[in-house]
Design a protein around this motif. Structure first.
Motif, PDB file in Angstrom:
ATOM      1  N   ARG A 184     -11.075  40.934  69.167  1.00  0.00           N
ATOM      2  CA  ARG A 184      -9.939  40.597  70.018  1.00  0.00           C
ATOM      3  C   ARG A 184      -8.674  40.441  69.182  1.00  0.00           C
ATOM      4  NH1 ARG A 184     -11.256  35.283  72.373  1.00  0.00           N
ATOM      5  NH2 ARG A 184      -9.113  35.458  73.135  1.00  0.00           N
ATOM      6  N   VAL A 185      -7.549  40.839  69.761  1.00  0.00           N
ATOM      7  CA  VAL A 185      -6.260  40.738  69.080  1.00  0.00           C
ATOM      8  C   VAL A 185      -5.247  40.071  70.009  1.00  0.00           C
ATOM      9  CG1 VAL A 185      -4.394  41.974  67.935  1.00  0.00           C
ATOM     10  CG2 VAL A 185      -6.725  42.831  67.765  1.00  0.00           C
ATOM     11  N   GLU A 186      -4.510  39.122  69.465  1.00  0.00           N
ATOM     12  CA  GLU A 186      -3.394  38.512  70.190  1.00  0.00           C
ATOM     13  C   GLU A 186      -2.202  38.455  69.242  1.00  0.00           C
ATOM     14  OE1 GLU A 186      -4.493  34.717  71.764  1.00  0.00           O
ATOM     15  OE2 GLU A 186      -6.196  35.511  72.920  1.00  0.00           O
ATOM     16  N   SER A 187      -1.018  38.306  69.802  1.00  0.00           N
ATOM     17  CA  SER A 187       0.182  38.209  68.971  1.00  0.00           C
ATOM     18  C   SER A 187       0.919  36.923  69.283  1.00  0.00           C
ATOM     19  CB  SER A 187       1.097  39.413  69.195  1.00  0.00           C
ATOM     20  OG  SER A 187       1.545  39.448  70.542  1.00  0.00           O
ATOM     21  N   ALA A 188       1.738  36.496  68.344  1.00  0.00           N
ATOM     22  CA  ALA A 188       2.520  35.271  68.501  1.00  0.00           C
ATOM     23  C   ALA A 188       3.788  35.406  67.667  1.00  0.00           C
ATOM     24  CB  ALA A 188       1.714  34.055  68.073  1.00  0.00           C
ATOM     25  N   ASP A 189       4.711  34.480  67.856  1.00  0.00           N
ATOM     26  CA  ASP A 189       5.937  34.488  67.062  1.00  0.00           C
ATOM     27  C   ASP A 189       5.615  34.191  65.598  1.00  0.00           C
ATOM     28  OD1 ASP A 189       7.452  34.987  69.318  1.00  0.00           O
ATOM     29  OD2 ASP A 189       7.903  32.864  69.668  1.00  0.00           O
ATOM     30  N   GLU A 190       6.462  34.711  64.732  1.00  0.00           N
ATOM     31  CA  GLU A 190       6.312  34.428  63.311  1.00  0.00           C
ATOM     32  C   GLU A 190       6.471  32.941  63.027  1.00  0.00           C
ATOM     33  OE1 GLU A 190       7.500  37.630  60.045  1.00  0.00           O
ATOM     34  OE2 GLU A 190       9.183  36.906  61.203  1.00  0.00           O
ATOM     35  N   LEU A 191       5.682  32.437  62.097  1.00  0.00           N
ATOM     36  CA  LEU A 191       5.889  31.092  61.586  1.00  0.00           C
ATOM     37  C   LEU A 191       6.988  31.144  60.532  1.00  0.00           C
ATOM     38  CD1 LEU A 191       2.161  30.031  61.172  1.00  0.00           C
ATOM     39  CD2 LEU A 191       3.724  29.323  62.982  1.00  0.00           C
ATOM     40  N   PRO A 192       7.847  30.135  60.455  1.00  0.00           N
ATOM     41  CA  PRO A 192       8.928  30.166  59.465  1.00  0.00           C
ATOM     42  C   PRO A 192       8.396  30.039  58.049  1.00  0.00           C
ATOM     43  CG  PRO A 192       8.842  28.031  60.562  1.00  0.00           C
ATOM     44  CD  PRO A 192       7.884  28.925  61.296  1.00  0.00           C
ATOM     45  N   HIS A 193       9.119  30.604  57.118  1.00  0.00           N
ATOM     46  CA  HIS A 193       8.765  30.504  55.695  1.00  0.00           C
ATOM     47  C   HIS A 193       9.319  29.181  55.171  1.00  0.00           C
ATOM     48  CE1 HIS A 193       7.506  32.684  51.970  1.00  0.00           C
ATOM     49  NE2 HIS A 193       8.256  31.736  51.426  1.00  0.00           N
ATOM     50  N   GLU A 194       8.415  28.255  54.863  1.00  0.00           N
ATOM     51  CA  GLU A 194       8.829  26.913  54.468  1.00  0.00           C
ATOM     52  C   GLU A 194       8.195  26.528  53.137  1.00  0.00           C
ATOM     53  OE1 GLU A 194       9.624  24.769  58.771  1.00  0.00           O
ATOM     54  OE2 GLU A 194       7.646  24.559  57.845  1.00  0.00           O
ATOM     55  N   ILE A 195       8.958  25.818  52.326  1.00  0.00           N
ATOM     56  CA  ILE A 195       8.492  25.334  51.029  1.00  0.00           C
ATOM     57  C   ILE A 195       8.778  23.831  50.950  1.00  0.00           C
ATOM     58  CG2 ILE A 195       8.813  25.441  48.522  1.00  0.00           C
ATOM     59  CD1 ILE A 195       7.509  27.915  49.505  1.00  0.00           C
ATOM     60  N   GLU A 196       7.795  23.065  50.512  1.00  0.00           N
ATOM     61  CA  GLU A 196       8.030  21.638  50.281  1.00  0.00           C
ATOM     62  C   GLU A 196       8.998  21.473  49.113  1.00  0.00           C
ATOM     63  OE1 GLU A 196       6.814  18.893  51.980  1.00  0.00           O
ATOM     64  OE2 GLU A 196       6.069  20.357  53.435  1.00  0.00           O
ATOM     65  N   LYS A 197      10.074  20.696  49.339  1.00  0.00           N
ATOM     66  CA  LYS A 197      11.089  20.490  48.306  1.00  0.00           C
ATOM     67  C   LYS A 197      11.153  19.014  47.948  1.00  0.00           C
ATOM     68  CE  LYS A 197      13.773  24.452  49.895  1.00  0.00           C
ATOM     69  NZ  LYS A 197      15.044  24.946  50.470  1.00  0.00           N
ATOM     70  N   PHE A 198      11.631  18.733  46.749  1.00  0.00           N
ATOM     71  CA  PHE A 198      11.642  17.369  46.247  1.00  0.00           C
ATOM     72  C   PHE A 198      13.021  17.031  45.681  1.00  0.00           C
ATOM     73  CE2 PHE A 198       7.522  19.402  45.570  1.00  0.00           C
ATOM     74  CZ  PHE A 198       6.738  18.634  46.420  1.00  0.00           C
ATOM     75  N   GLY A 199      13.269  15.723  45.540  1.00  0.00           N
ATOM     76  CA  GLY A 199      14.556  15.302  45.016  1.00  0.00           C
ATOM     77  C   GLY A 199      15.617  15.331  46.096  1.00  0.00           C
ATOM     78  N   ILE A 200      16.874  15.427  45.686  1.00  0.00           N
ATOM     79  CA  ILE A 200      18.006  15.459  46.609  1.00  0.00           C
ATOM     80  C   ILE A 200      18.125  16.860  47.197  1.00  0.00           C
ATOM     81  CG2 ILE A 200      20.498  15.179  46.835  1.00  0.00           C
ATOM     82  CD1 ILE A 200      20.373  13.208  44.508  1.00  0.00           C
ATOM     83  N   ILE A 201      18.043  16.928  48.505  1.00  0.00           N
ATOM     84  CA  ILE A 201      18.090  18.219  49.196  1.00  0.00           C
ATOM     85  C   ILE A 201      19.394  18.288  49.977  1.00  0.00           C
ATOM     86  CG2 ILE A 201      16.965  19.717  50.876  1.00  0.00           C
ATOM     87  CD1 ILE A 201      14.352  18.196  50.263  1.00  0.00           C
ATOM     88  N   SER A 202      20.198  19.301  49.688  1.00  0.00           N
ATOM     89  CA  SER A 202      21.477  19.462  50.381  1.00  0.00           C
ATOM     90  C   SER A 202      21.234  19.843  51.830  1.00  0.00           C
ATOM     91  CB  SER A 202      22.328  20.537  49.694  1.00  0.00           C
ATOM     92  OG  SER A 202      21.664  21.786  49.740  1.00  0.00           O
ATOM     93  N   ARG A 203      22.042  19.289  52.715  1.00  0.00           N
ATOM     94  CA  ARG A 203      21.925  19.565  54.142  1.00  0.00           C
ATOM     95  C   ARG A 203      22.997  20.576  54.534  1.00  0.00           C
ATOM     96  NH1 ARG A 203      16.917  17.773  55.170  1.00  0.00           N
ATOM     97  NH2 ARG A 203      16.645  15.622  54.480  1.00  0.00           N
TER      98      ARG A 203
END
Length: 266
Positions: free
Chosen positions: A44-63
Motif C-alpha cells: 500500500r502507498v499513501e502520500s502526505a505533506d513534507e516534514l520540515p527540515h529541522e535541526i536542534e540548535k543550542f546557545g543563543i538563537i537569533s529570532r
C-alpha cells in the motif's frame, strides 16, 4: 548502554527518522520508482505533506522572521509504504528516511524489540541508498536522528501515583475534585563529554483511547541527536544514544509497580 527491557511493554508506536541534507536531483519521479524496491513487503502507498527540515540548535538563537519562499516547481511529497498488516511503514521524502512500527487494533501484537527493529531500519535504509547509487544520486549526508516512542497505559483503576513517579499528588486536592485530564512536558539536553548533542522531549498526558473511549495515560518520548559523523556509523551510534536515554527517562518517570506489571527484565 541501558539493558532495561520488558516482556510486555505498553508501546503503541516506535518511529526512527533519519534526516539528511536534501538530495540534489531527487524529484517526484524517483518516489514512484523506488516503490518497486519495497512493494513486495509494502503493497500500500499513501502520500502526505513534507516534514520540515529541522535541526536542534543550542546557545543563543537569533529570532529572524521568515520571508516568502519562491519554489521552483512542486516539491515532492512524503510517501508512505505500508505493510499488508499495517504494522510497518517506510516513509521517504527528499531529506528523510522514516521507519515506523505501530500497534493499531490488534492488542496481541508485541513490539519486536529494539535490536530487531534497528536491523529492519538499517536493512530498509540500505535498499534506499542502493537505489540512489543505481540512479547516480548522491548518498545521504545525515544531519539528525530522531527516535519516537509512544506508550499507551490503561488508566482504568490506576491512579496517576500508581503509574508515574512524583507527577501529580491527587491527595493534595479536595476529595470532591476528580482529575479529568493533565498534560506535562519536559525538555532535557542530551550531553556527551560536556557537549550538547541533542534533546529529549517527554510528554505525559491523560487522554481517551480512540477505539473504545476509555481513559489512558499517553507517555511519549522524542529524542533528537546530531550524528558525530554524517555516515551510517554516525546514525547507528546516534540511534543507540537516543534509545538509551529513552530507556533512562522511561525508568525515571514510571513506578516499580508498573515495571513488575510489564514484566521487567534485566
Amino acid at each position: 548502554m541501558s539493558n532495561l527491557s520488558f516482556k510486555d511493554p505498553p508501546l503503541k508506536e516506535v518511529a526512527f527518522s533519519l534526516q539528511f541534507e536534501p538530495i540534489e536531483g531527487f524529484h517526484i519521479g524517483y518516489l514512484g520508482l523506488v516503490w518497486n524496491e519495497f512493494k513486495s513487503r509494502y503493497p500500500r502507498v499513501e502520500s502526505a505533506d513534507e516534514l520540515p527540515h529541522e535541526i536542534e540548535k543550542f546557545g543563543i538563537i537569533s529570532r529572524q522572521q521568515k520571508g516568502f519562499q519562491f519554489l521552483e516547481g512542486v516539491p515532492p511529497p512524503r510517501v508512505m509504504f505500508i505493510s499488508e498488516d499495517n504494522q510497518y511503514i517506510t516513509q521517504l521524502q527528499k531529506d528523510r528516511f522514516i521507519f515506523n512500527w505501530r500497534k493499531l487494533f490488534d492488542e496481541s501484537l508485541r513490539y519486536p524489540r529494539y535490536p530487531a527493529v534497528k536491523k529492519m531500519v538499517l536493512d530498509e535504509l540500505e535498499i534506499f541508498t542502493s537505489f540512489l547509487t543505481a540512479n547516480d544520486l548522491e548518498s545521504p549526508n545525515f544531519d539528525q536522528v530522531e527516535v519516537t516512542y509512544v506508550n499507551h497505559i490503561d488508566a482504568d483503576n490506576r491512579s496517576i501515583e500508581h503509574v508515574f513517579k512524583d507527577v501529580i499528588d491527587q491527595s493534595r486536592f479536595s476529595s470532591s475534585l476528580m482529575l479529568e485530564s493533565f498534560s506535562i512536558n519536559l525538555k532535557h539536553l542530551i550531553r556527551r563529554n560536556d557537549e550538547n548533542i541533542g534533546r529529549m522531549y517527554t510528554a505525559i498526558e491523560k487522554a481517551n483511547r480512540i477505539t473504545d473511549g476509555k481513559d489512558i495515560y499517553v507517555l511519549r518520548f522524542v529524542g533528537r541527536v546530531r550524528p558525530k559523523v554524517p555516515t551510517l556509523a554516525g546514525i547507528v551510534d546516534a540511534m543507540d544514544i537516543v534509545r538509551e536515554e529513552i530507556n533512562n527517562c522511561f525508568s525515571s518517570v514510571t513506578t516499580n509497580a508498573m515495571h513488575e506489571e510489564w514484566n521487567r527484565e534485566g
